[in-house]
Design a protein around this motif. Structure first.
Motif, short mmCIF file in Angstrom:
data_model
loop_
_atom_site.label_atom_id
_atom_site.label_comp_id
_atom_site.label_asym_id
_atom_site.label_seq_id
_atom_site.Cartn_x
_atom_site.Cartn_y
_atom_site.Cartn_z
N ARG A 68 18.17 1.08 -6.15
CA ARG A 68 17.75 -0.29 -5.88
C ARG A 68 16.62 -0.35 -4.85
O ARG A 68 15.71 -1.15 -4.95
CB ARG A 68 18.95 -1.10 -5.39
N GLU A 69 16.70 0.54 -3.85
CA GLU A 69 15.76 0.46 -2.73
C GLU A 69 14.49 1.30 -2.92
O GLU A 69 13.45 0.96 -2.36
CB GLU A 69 16.45 0.92 -1.44
N ALA A 70 14.57 2.35 -3.70
CA ALA A 70 13.41 3.25 -3.85
C ALA A 70 12.19 2.55 -4.44
O ALA A 70 11.07 2.74 -3.93
CB ALA A 70 13.80 4.47 -4.69
N PRO A 71 12.32 1.73 -5.50
CA PRO A 71 11.14 1.06 -6.02
C PRO A 71 10.47 0.15 -4.98
O PRO A 71 9.25 0.03 -4.95
CB PRO A 71 11.68 0.25 -7.20
N VAL A 72 11.30 -0.49 -4.14
CA VAL A 72 10.74 -1.35 -3.09
C VAL A 72 9.94 -0.52 -2.10
O VAL A 72 8.83 -0.89 -1.70
CB VAL A 72 11.88 -2.10 -2.36
N ALA A 73 10.50 0.63 -1.72
CA ALA A 73 9.81 1.50 -0.76
C ALA A 73 8.51 2.05 -1.34
O ALA A 73 7.48 2.11 -0.66
CB ALA A 73 10.74 2.64 -0.34
N LEU A 74 8.56 2.45 -2.61
CA LEU A 74 7.36 3.00 -3.24
C LEU A 74 6.27 1.94 -3.38
O LEU A 74 5.09 2.21 -3.14
CB LEU A 74 7.71 3.57 -4.62
N ALA A 75 6.68 0.71 -3.73
CA ALA A 75 5.70 -0.37 -3.86
C ALA A 75 5.08 -0.70 -2.51
O ALA A 75 3.87 -0.95 -2.40
CB ALA A 75 6.37 -1.61 -4.46
N ALA A 76 5.91 -0.70 -1.45
CA ALA A 76 5.39 -0.98 -0.11
C ALA A 76 4.42 0.10 0.34
O ALA A 76 3.38 -0.20 0.95
CB ALA A 76 6.55 -1.09 0.88
N LEU A 77 4.73 1.36 0.01
CA LEU A 77 3.84 2.45 0.38
C LEU A 77 2.51 2.34 -0.35
O LEU A 77 1.43 2.51 0.24
CB LEU A 77 4.51 3.79 0.07
N GLU A 78 2.58 2.04 -1.65
CA GLU A 78 1.35 1.90 -2.43
C GLU A 78 0.49 0.75 -1.89
O GLU A 78 -0.73 0.89 -1.77
CB GLU A 78 1.71 1.63 -3.89
N GLN A 79 1.14 -0.33 -1.54
CA GLN A 79 0.40 -1.46 -0.99
C GLN A 79 -0.23 -1.09 0.35
O GLN A 79 -1.37 -1.45 0.63
CB GLN A 79 1.33 -2.65 -0.81
N ALA A 80 0.51 -0.37 1.19
CA ALA A 80 -0.01 0.04 2.49
C ALA A 80 -1.24 0.93 2.33
O ALA A 80 -2.23 0.80 3.07
CB ALA A 80 1.07 0.77 3.29
N VAL A 81 -1.18 1.83 1.36
CA VAL A 81 -2.33 2.71 1.10
C VAL A 81 -3.54 1.90 0.65
O VAL A 81 -4.67 2.09 1.14
CB VAL A 81 -1.96 3.76 0.03
N GLN A 82 -3.33 0.95 -0.28
CA GLN A 82 -4.43 0.13 -0.78
C GLN A 82 -5.05 -0.71 0.33
O GLN A 82 -6.28 -0.81 0.44
CB GLN A 82 -3.93 -0.78 -1.90
N LEU A 83 -4.19 -1.29 1.18
CA LEU A 83 -4.71 -2.12 2.27
C LEU A 83 -5.46 -1.28 3.29
O LEU A 83 -6.48 -1.70 3.84
CB LEU A 83 -3.56 -2.87 2.95
N THR A 84 -4.94 -0.08 3.55
CA THR A 84 -5.62 0.81 4.49
C THR A 84 -6.99 1.21 3.96
O THR A 84 -7.98 1.22 4.70
CB THR A 84 -4.76 2.07 4.74
#
Length: 307
Positions: A68-84
């Motif tokens: 349940r939590e892994a997709p949320v974490a992966l999406a947050a990481l991807e977003q953080a990379v894009q924003l960075t």
């Protein structure tokens, strides 16, 4: 604990397939290597994620939680990379934010400060627009984000409640009810309520009417069609009408110099819901980042609790 995104993706493949062989084929890796990576993940977490047998593979309670939590974490990481990457590119990003007038004090100021802190390379341009107009402006591409009071469903627009708070009464200091500490809603049955026209915020308007009906009366409403908020406050200061507005707006409007006082409405209380809106089909990482910041800001300030 060092858990890489790659290993989380391996886990998600097994969790979805519930079969190591199929998951390995899907990932284009050897099954023994996949099994080894999952065992290392379980050792790192200190708990089994799967129950393995010769017939089937099942998720444990811990495995279901991670699934349940892994997709949320992966999406947050991807977003953080894009924003960075976006920030590092030096490209200035402009976010056009449409907000309804009643958010123009506490809510908007708090959000703008949070946006600036989290996204210093973004320029947020706020535009005051009535709630009913915001969804159409989002679909037309005139806005990127909207803050609307009790918005109605609109094709092509997604949204979620950002702030839930009580509706308070605004009265002139000379009004007969100004000396009361709280105002039962039924006490307003002989008063004229000053509201923006229904077409500008239908659900909010209808919610107030419904609450009055529940209290046993049909309200007398005078529509105020002149957009400047200060003009409405001047009307209320004269003491002939009563305004009903979300508490965060009312608290800022009711200042000693304004000749307006704020009183809680009770029996029953009325709640106002402010939603953040965005175009459903907009995949922009900048907009996603601003939305994530708005959600964090709401949680930090307890906005969704209605307290």
């Amino acid at each position: 604990m060092d858990i890489s995104p790659r290993v989380l993706r391996y886990f998600m493949a097994v969790a979805e397939e519930l079969h190591f062989g199929r998951a390995a084929s899907r990932l284009y890796i050897a099954q023994p290597s996949l099994s080894h990576q999952i065992r290392k993940l379980e050792e790192s977490l200190g708990t089994p994620l799967f129950v393995r047998s010769s017939r089937r593979v099942q998720l444990t309670a811990a495995g279901k939680t991670l699934a349940r939590e892994a997709p949320v974490a992966l999406a947050a990481l991807e977003q953080a990379v894009q924003l960075t990457q976006l920030a590092g590119s030096g490209i200035e990003t402009t976010i056009r934010l449409g907000y309804t007038p009643v958010t123009g004090f506490d809510t908007l100021t708090t959000l703008l400060n949070a946006f600036h802190e989290a996204h210093p390379t973004f320029t947020v341009v706020p535009r005051e627009i009535f709630s009913a107009e915001i969804p159409g402006r989002l679909c037309a591409g005139d806005l990127d984000i909207g803050l609307a009071l009790a918005p109605q469903p609109f094709d092509g627009v997604s949204g979620e409640i950002l702030r839930r708070e009580p509706v308070s009464a605004l009265l002139g200091t000379r009004h007969r009810l100004a000396a009361e500490s709280t105002i039962p809603l039924k006490s307003l049955q002989d008063e004229t309520l000053l509201l923006f026209p229904r077409r500008l915020a239908p659900a909010y308007y209808d919610g107030i009417v419904a609450a009055c009906n529940e209290a046993g009366f049909t309200p007398t409403i005078r529509a105020f069609d002149d957009p400047p908020v200060n003009a409405m406050l001047a009307r209320l200061a004269s003491g002939r009408e009563v305004g009903l507005a979300p508490a965060s707006f009312a608290e800022n409007a009711a200042k000693p110099s304004s000749n307006i006082v704020l009183r809680d409405v009770v029996d029953p209380p009325i709640m106002a819901e402010l939603s953040v809106l965005w175009p459903t089909n907009d995949p922009s990482p900048a907009i996603a980042g601003v939305l994530a910041t708005a959600r964090r800001c709401a949680r930090r300030n307890g906005w969704s609790t209605g307290l």
